[in-house]
Enzyme design. Sequence first.
Site, mmCIF file in Angstrom:
data_model
loop_
_atom_site.group_PDB
_atom_site.id
_atom_site.type_symbol
_atom_site.label_atom_id
_atom_site.label_comp_id
_atom_site.label_asym_id
_atom_site.label_seq_id
_atom_site.Cartn_x
_atom_site.Cartn_y
_atom_site.Cartn_z
ATOM 1 N N ASP A 14 0.967 -1.295 0.065
ATOM 2 C CA ASP A 14 0.042 -0.112 -0.085
ATOM 3 C C ASP A 14 0.731 1.293 -0.071
ATOM 4 O OD1 ASP A 14 -2.641 -1.716 0.307
ATOM 5 O OD2 ASP A 14 -1.548 -1.896 2.505
ATOM 6 N N HIS A 42 -4.069 -1.817 -6.531
ATOM 7 C CA HIS A 42 -3.626 -0.930 -7.119
ATOM 8 C C HIS A 42 -4.289 0.260 -7.458
ATOM 9 C CE1 HIS A 42 -0.011 -3.631 -8.049
ATOM 10 N NE2 HIS A 42 -0.861 -4.562 -8.034
#
Length: 416
Positions: A14, A42
């Site tokens: 992340d 993503h």
Amino acid sequence: MSKADLIIGSQWGDEGKGKIVDMLCANYDYVCRSGGGHNAGHTIWVDGVRYAMHLVPSGILHENIINIIGNGVVVNPDVLIAEMAQFKNLKGRFFISEKAHLNLEHHSLIDQAKERAKGDKAIGTTGKGIGPAYADKVNRTGHRVGELLNPEKLCENLMKEFDENAKFYDALNIKIPEKIAVFNELKRFKEFLAPYIANTTEMLWKALDENKKVLVEGAQGSLLDIDHGTYPYVTSSNTVASGACTGLGLAPKDIGEVIGIVKAYTTRVGNGAFPSEANDEWGEKMCQIGKEFGTTTGRKRRCGWFDAVCVKYSARLSGIDKFALMKLDVLDGFEKVKICTAYKLNGEIIDYFPCNLESVEPVYEEMDGWDSIKGVKKFSDLPENAQKYIKRIEELTNMRAGFISTSPERDDTIIL
């Protein structure tokens, strides 16, 4: 002959890899995923629009780029088909390795059942079946994407395996599906995905031989690596740079520049050691300002201060040439910011990443904060304290900054 450049997450995932991949895409002919599955999210912001992708490489937003899902990825066909439906004209610019393993419904059911059974000792998986799919691969009982081209045979093999493992499924309270339902689903997968299944390894070898530019988009983060991460609170694949070789069929000499992606602070999803976690108002402030909620699960991320020890370890593991510092703007307005510069283990100060990370205490260095940097595009225009913060990170991690993100927007990035 060209080389493949890598973008690697250098924390617990992340970090903001998607933005940098999207920003650099225009310079490449191919963008590839080499590992993980739809547990990895993503996120890319373009003109205020948020794109969340889990399997398809971020290069899909550029119509002149060929996108590849490599053999190291575990592919959930249902998720992939739904994701592909968001985009137009994919034929000829999107391919899936015939050797990538399938992540089917029974894998996620097993994953979720096992997590429930562990209770408060659960690892904190996404429940997406990633671990069971990789377990089947290692046990040599898995099935590959190329097998979808013969759904009749694949269905027969799956039903045989379901019958052989009936007691296992019964113990987990998982109902074995009817054969006709399995066949119809596999047939649907074939009809949609067949045009995209290919020998992607040969494709990439040819691309490199022809001096095409290849970018590999890493999934998750180095500290979740199955071998080098905070085991057992890790993912089921190799997320460090070397995983790109096995996950795409590339040789070590095929790897060019490695870019590490790091947040200006640290986050983690799920359980496991997190030395610099801030269980206070500052951690909550990072979470709310940074919108730290998982792309895949929506789970709230744990937040804390930048951990230079972890990032230095990740940099060495992957041979990182330079790093991109993401979400620096989230720390705008903090009166003080902290960096974890070392650990205390059994009364001793150490500056390395130990196997028993859960036993360490963080050693912090405190620095003065800064006002808003949002949208700044030149390093010299950053407040002095923000510049000092970046330079200190460079010193502590033995890396140089290559990019600094000052907002979620693609263009709000300082390039050094």
